[in-house]
Write an enzyme that holds these catalytic residues in place. Structure first.
Site, PDB file in Angstrom:
ATOM      1  N   ASN A  77      34.174   1.767  28.071  1.00 37.78           N
ATOM      2  CA  ASN A  77      34.663   0.927  26.978  1.00 37.78           C
ATOM      3  C   ASN A  77      34.888  -0.475  27.530  1.00 37.78           C
ATOM      4  OD1 ASN A  77      35.935  -0.309  24.867  1.00 37.78           O
ATOM      5  ND2 ASN A  77      37.791   0.951  24.940  1.00 37.78           N
ATOM      6  N   TRP A  78      33.988  -1.358  27.191  1.00 40.54           N
ATOM      7  CA  TRP A  78      34.072  -2.729  27.740  1.00 40.54           C
ATOM      8  C   TRP A  78      35.209  -3.541  27.121  1.00 40.54           C
ATOM      9  CZ3 TRP A  78      28.282  -4.717  27.499  1.00 40.54           C
ATOM     10  CH2 TRP A  78      27.481  -3.913  28.331  1.00 40.54           C
ATOM     11  N   LYS A  79      35.717  -3.079  25.991  1.00 42.71           N
ATOM     12  CA  LYS A  79      36.734  -3.856  25.253  1.00 42.71           C
ATOM     13  C   LYS A  79      36.148  -5.245  24.952  1.00 42.71           C
ATOM     14  CE  LYS A  79      40.132  -0.846  27.249  1.00 42.71           C
ATOM     15  NZ  LYS A  79      41.481  -0.587  27.715  1.00 42.71           N
TER      16      LYS A  79
ATOM     17  N   HIS B 134      41.264   3.483  18.838  1.00 51.32           N
ATOM     18  CA  HIS B 134      41.734   3.115  20.181  1.00 51.32           C
ATOM     19  C   HIS B 134      43.167   2.584  20.086  1.00 51.32           C
ATOM     20  CE1 HIS B 134      42.173   1.211  24.064  1.00 51.32           C
ATOM     21  NE2 HIS B 134      41.183   1.984  24.465  1.00 51.32           N
TER      22      HIS B 134
ATOM     23  N   GLU C 103      44.613   0.226  21.463  1.00 48.66           N
ATOM     24  CA  GLU C 103      44.740  -1.228  21.337  1.00 48.66           C
ATOM     25  C   GLU C 103      44.544  -1.666  19.889  1.00 48.66           C
ATOM     26  OE1 GLU C 103      41.951  -2.133  24.424  1.00 48.66           O
ATOM     27  OE2 GLU C 103      43.388  -1.428  25.905  1.00 48.66           O
TER      28      GLU C 103
ATOM     29  N   GLU D 271      43.925   9.456  25.566  1.00 44.82           N
ATOM     30  CA  GLU D 271      44.250   8.259  26.338  1.00 44.82           C
ATOM     31  C   GLU D 271      45.745   7.970  26.238  1.00 44.82           C
ATOM     32  OE1 GLU D 271      40.451   5.695  26.900  1.00 44.82           O
ATOM     33  OE2 GLU D 271      41.550   4.957  25.162  1.00 44.82           O
TER      34      GLU D 271
ATOM     35  N   GLY E 182      45.059   0.626  31.517  1.00 45.01           N
ATOM     36  CA  GLY E 182      45.121  -0.706  32.125  1.00 45.01           C
ATOM     37  C   GLY E 182      46.301  -0.907  33.057  1.00 45.01           C
TER      38      GLY E 182
ATOM     39  N   SER F 127      42.986   4.346  33.281  1.00 49.00           N
ATOM     40  CA  SER F 127      42.948   4.031  34.717  1.00 49.00           C
ATOM     41  C   SER F 127      42.044   4.961  35.524  1.00 49.00           C
ATOM     42  CB  SER F 127      44.367   4.008  35.308  1.00 49.00           C
ATOM     43  OG  SER F 127      45.136   2.982  34.703  1.00 49.00           O
TER      44      SER F 127
ATOM     45  N   GLY G 218      37.826   2.173  30.960  1.00 49.99           N
ATOM     46  CA  GLY G 218      37.963   0.771  30.587  1.00 49.99           C
ATOM     47  C   GLY G 218      37.560  -0.142  31.732  1.00 49.99           C
ATOM     48  N   GLY G 219      38.553  -0.668  32.434  1.00 51.87           N
ATOM     49  CA  GLY G 219      38.334  -1.688  33.462  1.00 51.87           C
ATOM     50  C   GLY G 219      37.213  -1.369  34.446  1.00 51.87           C
TER      51      GLY G 219
HETATM   52  P1  13P Z   1      41.424   1.473  31.621  1.00 52.51           P
HETATM   53  O1  13P Z   1      40.390   2.376  32.254  1.00 52.51           O
HETATM   54  O2  13P Z   1      41.211   0.038  31.915  1.00 52.51           O
HETATM   55  O3  13P Z   1      42.816   1.945  31.920  1.00 52.51           O
HETATM   56  O4  13P Z   1      41.236   1.596  30.025  1.00 52.51           O
HETATM   57  C1  13P Z   1      41.149   2.859  29.452  1.00 52.51           C
HETATM   58  C2  13P Z   1      40.740   2.705  28.038  1.00 52.51           C
HETATM   59  O5  13P Z   1      41.488   2.190  27.221  1.00 52.51           O
HETATM   60  C3  13P Z   1      39.400   3.157  27.647  1.00 52.51           C
HETATM   61  O6  13P Z   1      39.235   3.145  26.287  1.00 52.51           O
END
Ligand code: 13P
Length: 253
Positions: A12-14, A98, A100, A170, A176, A215, A236-237
Protein backbone atom coordinates in the site's frame (compact mmCIF):
# COMPACT_ATOMS: atom_id res chain seq x y z
CA UNK A 1 -8.29 -31.43 3.18
CA UNK A 2 -9.26 -27.94 1.99
CA UNK A 3 -6.92 -26.40 -0.55
CA UNK A 4 -4.13 -24.33 0.97
CA UNK A 5 -4.82 -20.61 0.69
CA UNK A 6 -2.34 -18.84 -1.56
CA UNK A 7 -0.52 -16.09 0.34
CA UNK A 8 -0.99 -12.51 -0.80
CA UNK A 9 1.46 -9.67 -0.25
CA UNK A 10 0.17 -6.25 -1.24
CA UNK A 11 2.09 -2.99 -1.01
CA UNK A 12 0.00 0.00 0.00
CA UNK A 13 1.89 3.02 -1.27
CA UNK A 14 -0.55 5.45 0.38
CA UNK A 15 0.04 8.99 -0.96
CA UNK A 16 3.39 8.23 -2.57
CA UNK A 17 4.73 8.08 -6.11
CA UNK A 18 4.09 10.09 -9.23
CA UNK A 19 3.46 8.50 -12.62
CA UNK A 20 7.17 8.70 -13.47
CA UNK A 21 8.13 7.15 -10.12
CA UNK A 22 5.54 4.42 -10.65
CA UNK A 23 7.04 3.38 -13.98
CA UNK A 24 10.53 3.18 -12.45
CA UNK A 25 9.22 1.25 -9.45
CA UNK A 26 7.38 -1.29 -11.58
CA UNK A 27 10.44 -1.88 -13.76
CA UNK A 28 12.48 -2.63 -10.66
CA UNK A 29 9.75 -4.80 -9.07
CA UNK A 30 9.49 -6.91 -12.22
CA UNK A 31 13.27 -7.27 -12.23
CA UNK A 32 13.55 -8.44 -8.62
CA UNK A 33 10.47 -10.69 -8.34
CA UNK A 34 11.10 -14.35 -9.17
CA UNK A 35 9.27 -15.83 -12.17
CA UNK A 36 7.12 -17.95 -9.87
CA UNK A 37 6.71 -16.05 -6.57
CA UNK A 38 5.42 -17.96 -3.50
CA UNK A 39 2.56 -15.45 -3.10
CA UNK A 40 0.20 -13.27 -5.06
CA UNK A 41 1.77 -9.82 -5.32
CA UNK A 42 -0.15 -6.55 -5.51
CA UNK A 43 0.48 -2.82 -5.45
CA UNK A 44 -2.16 -0.39 -4.14
CA UNK A 45 -1.38 2.89 -5.82
CA UNK A 46 -2.78 6.44 -5.98
CA UNK A 47 -5.56 6.98 -8.52
CA UNK A 48 -3.27 9.07 -10.74
CA UNK A 49 -0.75 6.23 -11.04
CA UNK A 50 -3.23 3.40 -11.71
CA UNK A 51 -3.04 3.50 -15.51
CA UNK A 52 0.76 3.52 -15.48
CA UNK A 53 0.87 0.65 -12.98
CA UNK A 54 -1.63 -1.42 -15.00
CA UNK A 55 0.37 -0.81 -18.16
CA UNK A 56 3.61 -1.86 -16.46
CA UNK A 57 1.99 -4.94 -14.91
CA UNK A 58 0.57 -6.19 -18.20
CA UNK A 59 1.73 -9.75 -18.94
CA UNK A 60 2.78 -10.30 -15.30
CA UNK A 61 0.85 -11.68 -12.33
CA UNK A 62 1.23 -8.42 -10.36
CA UNK A 63 -2.16 -7.12 -9.26
CA UNK A 64 -2.88 -3.40 -9.32
CA UNK A 65 -5.31 -2.01 -6.76
CA UNK A 66 -6.82 1.36 -5.92
CA UNK A 67 -6.84 2.66 -2.35
CA UNK A 68 -10.50 3.70 -2.12
CA UNK A 69 -13.71 3.73 -4.13
CA UNK A 70 -17.19 5.25 -3.88
CA UNK A 71 -20.11 2.89 -3.35
CA UNK A 72 -22.23 4.39 -6.15
CA UNK A 73 -21.46 3.69 -9.80
CA UNK A 74 -21.92 7.36 -10.71
CA UNK A 75 -23.53 10.53 -9.43
CA UNK A 76 -23.01 13.94 -7.90
CA UNK A 77 -20.07 13.01 -5.65
CA UNK A 78 -17.35 15.52 -6.38
CA UNK A 79 -13.85 14.14 -6.07
CA UNK A 80 -14.93 10.49 -5.92
CA UNK A 81 -14.06 7.50 -8.12
CA UNK A 82 -16.41 4.58 -8.82
CA UNK A 83 -15.95 0.86 -9.40
CA UNK A 84 -16.75 1.05 -13.15
CA UNK A 85 -14.08 3.74 -13.53
CA UNK A 86 -11.51 1.43 -11.94
CA UNK A 87 -12.65 -1.52 -14.01
CA UNK A 88 -12.26 0.53 -17.19
CA UNK A 89 -8.57 0.95 -16.28
CA UNK A 90 -8.28 -2.85 -15.79
CA UNK A 91 -7.56 -2.42 -12.09
CA UNK A 92 -7.76 -5.74 -10.16
CA UNK A 93 -8.76 -4.71 -6.66
CA UNK A 94 -9.39 -1.94 -4.18
CA UNK A 95 -8.44 -1.24 -0.57
CA UNK A 96 -11.54 -0.38 1.44
CA UNK A 97 -11.83 0.99 4.97
CA UNK A 98 -8.17 1.70 5.60
CA UNK A 99 -7.79 3.17 9.08
CA UNK A 100 -6.28 6.34 7.64
CA UNK A 101 -9.46 6.89 5.63
CA UNK A 102 -11.57 6.10 8.71
CA UNK A 103 -9.50 8.61 10.72
CA UNK A 104 -9.02 11.47 8.23
CA UNK A 105 -11.75 11.03 5.60
CA UNK A 106 -14.84 10.00 7.55
CA UNK A 107 -14.94 6.47 6.14
CA UNK A 108 -17.73 4.58 7.93
CA UNK A 109 -18.74 0.96 8.41
CA UNK A 110 -22.10 1.95 6.93
CA UNK A 111 -20.51 3.11 3.66
CA UNK A 112 -18.32 0.01 3.59
CA UNK A 113 -21.46 -2.10 3.77
CA UNK A 114 -22.20 -0.85 0.25
CA UNK A 115 -18.62 -0.48 -0.99
CA UNK A 116 -17.63 -4.13 -0.47
CA UNK A 117 -20.55 -5.60 -2.49
CA UNK A 118 -20.18 -2.85 -5.12
CA UNK A 119 -16.54 -3.82 -5.64
CA UNK A 120 -17.39 -7.53 -5.86
CA UNK A 121 -20.24 -6.90 -8.28
CA UNK A 122 -17.87 -4.97 -10.54
CA UNK A 123 -15.29 -7.77 -10.48
CA UNK A 124 -12.83 -5.96 -8.21
CA UNK A 125 -11.19 -7.83 -5.35
CA UNK A 126 -11.84 -5.84 -2.16
CA UNK A 127 -9.15 -5.64 0.52
CA UNK A 128 -11.23 -4.75 3.55
CA UNK A 129 -9.16 -3.23 6.38
CA UNK A 130 -10.14 -3.65 10.01
CA UNK A 131 -8.30 -3.14 13.26
CA UNK A 132 -8.48 -1.76 16.77
CA UNK A 133 -6.83 1.35 18.21
CA UNK A 134 -4.35 1.18 21.07
CA UNK A 135 -7.03 2.42 23.47
CA UNK A 136 -9.39 -0.33 22.39
CA UNK A 137 -6.71 -3.00 22.81
CA UNK A 138 -5.72 -1.69 26.25
CA UNK A 139 -9.38 -1.59 27.23
CA UNK A 140 -9.97 -5.21 26.23
CA UNK A 141 -12.19 -4.07 23.36
CA UNK A 142 -10.28 -5.64 20.44
CA UNK A 143 -12.74 -8.44 19.69
CA UNK A 144 -15.78 -6.23 20.07
CA UNK A 145 -14.28 -3.72 17.63
CA UNK A 146 -13.28 -6.38 15.08
CA UNK A 147 -16.69 -8.07 15.34
CA UNK A 148 -18.44 -4.80 14.65
CA UNK A 149 -16.20 -3.86 11.70
CA UNK A 150 -16.28 -7.29 10.05
CA UNK A 151 -19.97 -7.99 10.53
CA UNK A 152 -21.06 -4.55 9.42
CA UNK A 153 -18.84 -4.37 6.31
CA UNK A 154 -19.74 -7.88 5.15
CA UNK A 155 -23.44 -7.76 5.98
CA UNK A 156 -24.63 -7.36 2.40
CA UNK A 157 -22.13 -9.79 0.86
CA UNK A 158 -23.88 -13.08 0.00
CA UNK A 159 -22.32 -16.11 1.74
CA UNK A 160 -21.05 -17.61 -1.52
CA UNK A 161 -19.05 -14.43 -2.23
CA UNK A 162 -17.56 -13.97 1.24
CA UNK A 163 -14.52 -16.03 0.33
CA UNK A 164 -13.70 -13.61 -2.51
CA UNK A 165 -13.08 -10.77 -0.07
CA UNK A 166 -9.55 -10.22 1.22
CA UNK A 167 -9.48 -8.92 4.80
CA UNK A 168 -6.50 -7.07 6.23
CA UNK A 169 -6.13 -7.00 9.99
CA UNK A 170 -4.28 -3.77 10.66
CA UNK A 171 -4.07 -2.76 14.31
CA UNK A 172 -3.98 1.03 14.25
CA UNK A 173 -1.20 1.15 16.87
CA UNK A 174 1.08 -0.87 14.59
CA UNK A 175 0.67 1.26 11.45
CA UNK A 176 3.67 3.40 10.65
CA UNK A 177 4.95 3.12 14.21
CA UNK A 178 7.55 0.37 13.87
CA UNK A 179 5.59 -1.43 16.62
CA UNK A 180 4.73 -4.62 14.77
CA UNK A 181 2.20 -6.91 16.44
CA UNK A 182 3.69 -10.09 17.85
CA UNK A 183 3.11 -13.19 15.76
CA UNK A 184 0.81 -14.45 18.54
CA UNK A 185 -1.25 -11.23 18.51
CA UNK A 186 -1.61 -11.35 14.72
CA UNK A 187 -2.56 -15.03 14.77
CA UNK A 188 -5.12 -14.55 17.55
CA UNK A 189 -6.87 -11.59 15.91
CA UNK A 190 -6.84 -13.15 12.45
CA UNK A 191 -8.20 -16.48 13.72
CA UNK A 192 -10.97 -14.47 15.38
CA UNK A 193 -11.73 -12.68 12.11
CA UNK A 194 -11.81 -16.01 10.27
CA UNK A 195 -14.24 -17.37 12.85
CA UNK A 196 -16.48 -14.33 12.29
CA UNK A 197 -16.58 -15.18 8.58
CA UNK A 198 -17.25 -18.77 9.60
CA UNK A 199 -20.37 -17.66 11.46
CA UNK A 200 -21.74 -16.81 8.00
CA UNK A 201 -20.17 -19.61 5.94
CA UNK A 202 -17.79 -22.41 6.92
CA UNK A 203 -16.65 -22.74 3.31
CA UNK A 204 -15.87 -19.03 3.08
CA UNK A 205 -13.89 -19.15 6.33
CA UNK A 206 -11.61 -21.78 4.80
CA UNK A 207 -11.20 -19.77 1.62
CA UNK A 208 -11.04 -16.13 2.78
CA UNK A 209 -7.56 -14.66 2.89
CA UNK A 210 -6.80 -12.60 5.97
CA UNK A 211 -3.62 -10.53 5.83
CA UNK A 212 -1.70 -8.78 8.58
CA UNK A 213 -0.69 -5.12 8.21
CA UNK A 214 1.29 -2.81 10.46
CA UNK A 215 5.07 -2.24 10.37
CA UNK A 216 5.80 -5.36 8.31
CA UNK A 217 9.43 -5.27 7.17
CA UNK A 218 11.73 -7.79 5.48
CA UNK A 219 13.28 -8.72 8.84
CA UNK A 220 10.04 -9.41 10.73
CA UNK A 221 7.84 -10.80 7.94
CA UNK A 222 8.76 -14.49 8.11
CA UNK A 223 7.72 -14.93 11.74
CA UNK A 224 4.30 -13.35 11.26
CA UNK A 225 3.70 -15.05 7.91
CA UNK A 226 4.47 -18.45 9.44
CA UNK A 227 1.32 -18.28 11.58
CA UNK A 228 -1.36 -20.71 10.40
CA UNK A 229 -4.13 -18.15 9.90
CA UNK A 230 -1.99 -15.31 8.54
CA UNK A 231 -2.39 -15.45 4.76
CA UNK A 232 -0.08 -12.62 3.81
CA UNK A 233 0.67 -8.98 4.47
CA UNK A 234 -0.52 -5.50 3.60
CA UNK A 235 2.69 -3.51 3.65
CA UNK A 236 2.92 0.27 3.91
CA UNK A 237 6.30 1.97 4.34
CA UNK A 238 8.44 -1.01 3.37
CA UNK A 239 6.52 -1.46 0.11
CA UNK A 240 7.88 1.85 -1.22
CA UNK A 241 11.11 0.02 -2.03
CA UNK A 242 10.47 -2.78 -4.54
CA UNK A 243 13.39 -4.76 -3.11
CA UNK A 244 11.82 -4.74 0.34
CA UNK A 245 8.43 -5.75 -1.07
CA UNK A 246 10.08 -8.60 -2.96
CA UNK A 247 11.91 -9.67 0.21
CA UNK A 248 8.57 -9.85 2.06
CA UNK A 249 7.11 -11.89 -0.81
CA UNK A 250 10.09 -14.24 -0.52
CA UNK A 251 9.33 -14.66 3.20
CA UNK A 252 6.10 -16.47 2.17
CA UNK A 253 8.12 -19.31 0.63
P1 13P B 1 3.14 0.41 7.58
O1 13P B 1 3.64 -0.89 6.98
O2 13P B 1 3.88 1.60 7.10
O3 13P B 1 3.07 0.31 9.08
O4 13P B 1 1.63 0.62 7.06
C1 13P B 1 0.74 -0.44 7.15
C2 13P B 1 -0.49 -0.08 6.40
O5 13P B 1 -1.22 0.81 6.79
C3 13P B 1 -0.77 -0.81 5.16
O6 13P B 1 -2.03 -0.52 4.68
Amino acid sequence: MPERRRPYVAGNWKMHKTVAETAAYMDELKRVLPADPPADVGVCVPFTALAAAVEAARGTAIKVCAQNMHQQAQGAYTGEISAPMLVELAVNGVVLGHSERRQYNCETDRALQDKVPAALAAGLEPILCVGETEEERDGGETERRLRHQVQEALEKVPPEQLGDVVIAYEPVWAIGTGRVATAAQAQEAIAFIRALVGDRSKEAAERVRVLYGGSVKPDNAAEILSQPDVDGALVGGASLDPNDLAAIVAACG
